[in-house]
Design a protein around this motif. Structure first.
Motif, PDB file in Angstrom:
ATOM      1  N   GLY A   1       0.800  -1.220   0.000  1.00 36.02           N
ATOM      2  CA  GLY A   1       0.000   0.000   0.000  1.00 36.02           C
ATOM      3  C   GLY A   1       0.829   1.264   0.000  1.00 36.02           C
ATOM      4  O   GLY A   1       0.468   2.260   0.636  1.00 36.02           O
ATOM      5  N   LEU A   2       1.937   1.257  -0.744  1.00 34.90           N
ATOM      6  CA  LEU A   2       2.852   2.394  -0.790  1.00 34.90           C
ATOM      7  C   LEU A   2       2.697   3.154  -2.098  1.00 34.90           C
ATOM      8  O   LEU A   2       2.244   2.612  -3.097  1.00 34.90           O
ATOM      9  CB  LEU A   2       4.297   1.908  -0.670  1.00 34.90           C
ATOM     10  CG  LEU A   2       4.625   0.947   0.460  1.00 34.90           C
ATOM     11  CD1 LEU A   2       6.093   0.554   0.395  1.00 34.90           C
ATOM     12  CD2 LEU A   2       4.285   1.560   1.808  1.00 34.90           C
ATOM     13  N   GLY A   3       3.156   4.368  -2.108  1.00 29.54           N
ATOM     14  CA  GLY A   3       3.249   5.106  -3.353  1.00 29.54           C
ATOM     15  C   GLY A   3       2.806   6.558  -3.210  1.00 29.54           C
ATOM     16  O   GLY A   3       2.128   6.908  -2.247  1.00 29.54           O
ATOM     17  N   PRO A   4       3.259   7.393  -4.144  1.00 28.39           N
ATOM     18  CA  PRO A   4       4.123   7.010  -5.262  1.00 28.39           C
ATOM     19  C   PRO A   4       5.543   6.661  -4.815  1.00 28.39           C
ATOM     20  O   PRO A   4       5.983   7.050  -3.745  1.00 28.39           O
ATOM     21  CB  PRO A   4       4.134   8.256  -6.145  1.00 28.39           C
ATOM     22  CG  PRO A   4       3.841   9.382  -5.212  1.00 28.39           C
ATOM     23  CD  PRO A   4       2.917   8.832  -4.169  1.00 28.39           C
ATOM     24  N   VAL A   5       6.220   5.909  -5.702  1.00 26.54           N
ATOM     25  CA  VAL A   5       7.633   5.592  -5.528  1.00 26.54           C
ATOM     26  C   VAL A   5       8.381   6.280  -6.650  1.00 26.54           C
ATOM     27  O   VAL A   5       8.073   6.082  -7.828  1.00 26.54           O
ATOM     28  CB  VAL A   5       7.890   4.069  -5.583  1.00 26.54           C
ATOM     29  CG1 VAL A   5       9.384   3.782  -5.479  1.00 26.54           C
ATOM     30  CG2 VAL A   5       7.119   3.362  -4.474  1.00 26.54           C
ATOM     31  N   ARG A   6       9.367   7.113  -6.315  1.00 29.65           N
ATOM     32  CA  ARG A   6      10.157   7.842  -7.306  1.00 29.65           C
ATOM     33  C   ARG A   6      11.570   7.275  -7.324  1.00 29.65           C
ATOM     34  O   ARG A   6      12.249   7.269  -6.293  1.00 29.65           O
ATOM     35  CB  ARG A   6      10.166   9.333  -6.995  1.00 29.65           C
ATOM     36  CG  ARG A   6       8.780   9.978  -7.075  1.00 29.65           C
ATOM     37  CD  ARG A   6       8.823  11.452  -6.698  1.00 29.65           C
ATOM     38  NE  ARG A   6       7.521  12.071  -6.854  1.00 29.65           N
ATOM     39  CZ  ARG A   6       6.583  12.130  -5.904  1.00 29.65           C
ATOM     40  NH1 ARG A   6       6.823  11.601  -4.715  1.00 29.65           N
ATOM     41  NH2 ARG A   6       5.424  12.715  -6.134  1.00 29.65           N
ATOM     42  N   LEU A   7      11.991   6.826  -8.484  1.00 31.53           N
ATOM     43  CA  LEU A   7      13.302   6.225  -8.670  1.00 31.53           C
ATOM     44  C   LEU A   7      14.137   7.117  -9.573  1.00 31.53           C
ATOM     45  O   LEU A   7      13.650   7.585 -10.609  1.00 31.53           O
ATOM     46  CB  LEU A   7      13.172   4.845  -9.319  1.00 31.53           C
ATOM     47  CG  LEU A   7      12.175   3.866  -8.693  1.00 31.53           C
ATOM     48  CD1 LEU A   7      11.994   2.660  -9.611  1.00 31.53           C
ATOM     49  CD2 LEU A   7      12.642   3.445  -7.316  1.00 31.53           C
ATOM     50  N   VAL A   8      15.379   7.335  -9.204  1.00 34.06           N
ATOM     51  CA  VAL A   8      16.331   8.026 -10.079  1.00 34.06           C
ATOM     52  C   VAL A   8      17.399   6.996 -10.458  1.00 34.06           C
ATOM     53  O   VAL A   8      18.079   6.438  -9.591  1.00 34.06           O
ATOM     54  CB  VAL A   8      16.975   9.240  -9.416  1.00 34.06           C
ATOM     55  CG1 VAL A   8      17.982   9.895 -10.366  1.00 34.06           C
ATOM     56  CG2 VAL A   8      15.911  10.239  -8.994  1.00 34.06           C
ATOM     57  N   ASP A   9      17.512   6.704 -11.773  1.00 33.87           N
ATOM     58  CA  ASP A   9      18.465   5.685 -12.209  1.00 33.87           C
ATOM     59  C   ASP A   9      19.866   6.295 -12.343  1.00 33.87           C
ATOM     60  O   ASP A   9      20.046   7.508 -12.204  1.00 33.87           O
ATOM     61  CB  ASP A   9      17.985   5.002 -13.496  1.00 33.87           C
ATOM     62  CG  ASP A   9      18.036   5.898 -14.721  1.00 33.87           C
ATOM     63  OD1 ASP A   9      18.723   6.937 -14.699  1.00 33.87           O
ATOM     64  OD2 ASP A   9      17.371   5.552 -15.715  1.00 33.87           O
ATOM     65  N   PRO A  10      20.883   5.480 -12.589  1.00 30.71           N
ATOM     66  CA  PRO A  10      22.257   5.999 -12.646  1.00 30.71           C
ATOM     67  C   PRO A  10      22.473   7.047 -13.737  1.00 30.71           C
ATOM     68  O   PRO A  10      23.452   7.820 -13.640  1.00 30.71           O
ATOM     69  CB  PRO A  10      23.096   4.737 -12.917  1.00 30.71           C
ATOM     70  CG  PRO A  10      22.294   3.615 -12.323  1.00 30.71           C
ATOM     71  CD  PRO A  10      20.870   3.988 -12.614  1.00 30.71           C
ATOM     72  N   ARG A  11      21.615   7.105 -14.754  1.00 31.52           N
ATOM     73  CA  ARG A  11      21.762   8.129 -15.793  1.00 31.52           C
ATOM     74  C   ARG A  11      21.107   9.448 -15.390  1.00 31.52           C
ATOM     75  O   ARG A  11      21.253  10.444 -16.079  1.00 31.52           O
ATOM     76  CB  ARG A  11      21.129   7.646 -17.096  1.00 31.52           C
ATOM     77  CG  ARG A  11      21.759   6.396 -17.685  1.00 31.52           C
ATOM     78  CD  ARG A  11      21.065   6.025 -18.970  1.00 31.52           C
ATOM     79  NE  ARG A  11      19.629   5.862 -18.780  1.00 31.52           N
ATOM     80  CZ  ARG A  11      18.750   5.729 -19.760  1.00 31.52           C
ATOM     81  NH1 ARG A  11      19.169   5.755 -21.016  1.00 31.52           N
ATOM     82  NH2 ARG A  11      17.459   5.574 -19.501  1.00 31.52           N
ATOM     83  N   GLY A  12      20.374   9.456 -14.290  1.00 34.08           N
ATOM     84  CA  GLY A  12      19.680  10.659 -13.867  1.00 34.08           C
ATOM     85  C   GLY A  12      18.235  10.724 -14.305  1.00 34.08           C
ATOM     86  O   GLY A  12      17.578  11.749 -14.117  1.00 34.08           O
ATOM     87  N   ASP A  13      17.713   9.646 -14.899  1.00 33.28           N
ATOM     88  CA  ASP A  13      16.302   9.619 -15.298  1.00 33.28           C
ATOM     89  C   ASP A  13      15.403   9.377 -14.097  1.00 33.28           C
ATOM     90  O   ASP A  13      15.702   8.527 -13.252  1.00 33.28           O
ATOM     91  CB  ASP A  13      16.063   8.537 -16.338  1.00 33.28           C
ATOM     92  CG  ASP A  13      16.716   8.846 -17.671  1.00 33.28           C
ATOM     93  OD1 ASP A  13      16.983  10.033 -17.931  1.00 33.28           O
ATOM     94  OD2 ASP A  13      16.961   7.896 -18.447  1.00 33.28           O
ATOM     95  N   LEU A  14      14.301  10.110 -14.036  1.00 29.36           N
ATOM     96  CA  LEU A  14      13.331   9.961 -12.970  1.00 29.36           C
ATOM     97  C   LEU A  14      12.185   9.098 -13.442  1.00 29.36           C
ATOM     98  O   LEU A  14      11.584   9.347 -14.499  1.00 29.36           O
ATOM     99  CB  LEU A  14      12.789  11.332 -12.548  1.00 29.36           C
ATOM    100  CG  LEU A  14      11.632  11.350 -11.542  1.00 29.36           C
ATOM    101  CD1 LEU A  14      12.079  10.772 -10.210  1.00 29.36           C
ATOM    102  CD2 LEU A  14      11.095  12.764 -11.380  1.00 29.36           C
ATOM    103  N   ILE A  15      11.877   8.066 -12.678  1.00 29.56           N
ATOM    104  CA  ILE A  15      10.772   7.137 -12.991  1.00 29.56           C
ATOM    105  C   ILE A  15       9.839   7.139 -11.796  1.00 29.56           C
ATOM    106  O   ILE A  15      10.290   6.970 -10.655  1.00 29.56           O
ATOM    107  CB  ILE A  15      11.304   5.721 -13.246  1.00 29.56           C
ATOM    108  CG1 ILE A  15      12.345   5.726 -14.371  1.00 29.56           C
ATOM    109  CG2 ILE A  15      10.165   4.756 -13.560  1.00 29.56           C
ATOM    110  CD1 ILE A  15      13.157   4.448 -14.448  1.00 29.56           C
ATOM    111  N   THR A  16       8.566   7.321 -12.019  1.00 25.61           N
ATOM    112  CA  THR A  16       7.583   7.277 -10.944  1.00 25.61           C
ATOM    113  C   THR A  16       6.687   6.064 -11.106  1.00 25.61           C
ATOM    114  O   THR A  16       6.097   5.850 -12.180  1.00 25.61           O
ATOM    115  CB  THR A  16       6.733   8.568 -10.916  1.00 25.61           C
ATOM    116  OG1 THR A  16       7.581   9.683 -10.701  1.00 25.61           O
ATOM    117  CG2 THR A  16       5.700   8.499  -9.805  1.00 25.61           C
ATOM    118  N   LEU A  17       6.577   5.256 -10.050  1.00 27.07           N
ATOM    119  CA  LEU A  17       5.742   4.071 -10.045  1.00 27.07           C
ATOM    120  C   LEU A  17       4.483   4.327  -9.224  1.00 27.07           C
ATOM    121  O   LEU A  17       4.545   5.002  -8.202  1.00 27.07           O
ATOM    122  CB  LEU A  17       6.498   2.873  -9.474  1.00 27.07           C
ATOM    123  CG  LEU A  17       7.836   2.520 -10.132  1.00 27.07           C
ATOM    124  CD1 LEU A  17       8.466   1.341  -9.410  1.00 27.07           C
ATOM    125  CD2 LEU A  17       7.653   2.222 -11.607  1.00 27.07           C
TER     126      LEU A  17
END
Length: 302
Positions: free
Chosen positions: A286-302
């Protein structure tokens, strides 16, 4: 930074970096009053080696409230600290302990997170962490399943040691938030952050990618960020490590959750997990949003 989240425009995240043993605290209150006049009372201190902060919109807390706060922080340190006498350090040193309710609650959450993340969250990494810190041969990790409990009595397997750094600051935030709920609109930051009674705008940043903009933390919600590259061992390995020595996959992970302890533990584990596994675990918890920053600097939101 290239944002891959189409809904992230204007909701980026920026922060002043604060280093702890395993992360940069990349969540600080910038325009914390969400559009209101900045007249809040503020307290700053330290909890579990991290900078801590309270913002109280209605004004200062009473002397009794602050005395209770300091007593609460002392109890938290006396339960979870690895660098001072505590229940957890005593358990690691002698292999057994009669546990308080607070330590048992933390271990219950740790087991829940261990199951939900497929073992990525595992307090049994402490011997591996110690070996990397000392530059010695990494020790074999005994998973937390080796921990035996009978009533309040806890016993470790031979060679086992635990760390609860992956959730202790979040749990501290939740406990302090419970104590301060009567004060109205309060931002509680004990290493992780919780909003009480009102919404707060927060600035976030990734140590490598830089500013990501702002998010609004809604009343009753909590947020935590793990940035594995913020603090490294002399070998160059991150302080965020998996139970099999696996390195982190993300530059930073920010998780919103109903409680700060959940957000804290999830951000720690998710740093080690691929996006599909994170999505499944976040849905189940029951979490979210989850924001991920990958090694290239791209932001992904789940």
């Amino acid at each position: 930074m290239r944002a891959t989240d189409p809904g992230s425009a204007g909701q980026g995240q920026k922060a002043r970096g604060m280093t702890t043993r395993r992360r940069v605290l990349t969540i600080m209150a910038g325009a914390a009053l969400a559009g209101r006049a900045a007249g809040a009372a503020e307290w700053q201190g330290r909890v579990m080696g991290a900078e801590a902060r309270l913002l109280i919109r209605a004004g200062r807390a009473s002397d009794q409230v602050m005395s209770d706060l300091h007593a609460r922080i002392a109890r938290i340190e006396a339960t979870f600290s690895l660098h001072a006498p505590s229940e957890l350090s005593r358990l690691n040193r002698q292999g057994h302990v009669e546990a308080s309710g607070l330590l048992l609650d933390a271990l219950h959450l740790a087991r829940r997170m261990h199951r939900a993340t497929g073992g990525a969250f595992d307090p049994g990494v402490q011997p591996l962490w110690q070996a990397l810190a000392q530059g010695t041969v990494p020790a074999r990790v005994l998973p937390m399943a080796g921990l035996q409990r009978r009533g309040r009595h806890l016993r470790l397997a031979p060679g086992q040691a635990l760390t609860l750094n992956g959730l202790a600051q979040g749990l501290a935030t939740d406990l302090v938030a419970q104590d301060l709920a009567h004060l109205g609109e309060v931002l509680v930051d004990m290493g992780e952050t919780c909003a009480l009674g009102g919404d707060f705008r927060l600035d976030l940043e990734d140590p490598a990618a830089g500013s990501l903009g702002q998010v609004t933390l809604r009343a009753g919600r909590a947020i935590a960020t793990t940035s594995p590259g913020a603090l490294l061992f002399a070998s160059g390995a991150s302080h965020v490590i998996g139970p099999h020595g696996q390195p982190p996959l993300w530059s930073s992970v920010t998780v919103e959750a109903p409680t700060a302890a959940l957000a804290d533990a999830a951000s720690t584990a998710f740093a080690l997990m691929p996006a599909p596994a994170i999505r499944r675990a976040a849905l189940g918890l029951g979490l979210g949003p989850v924001r991920l920053v990958d090694p290239r600097g791209d932001l992904i939101t789940l």
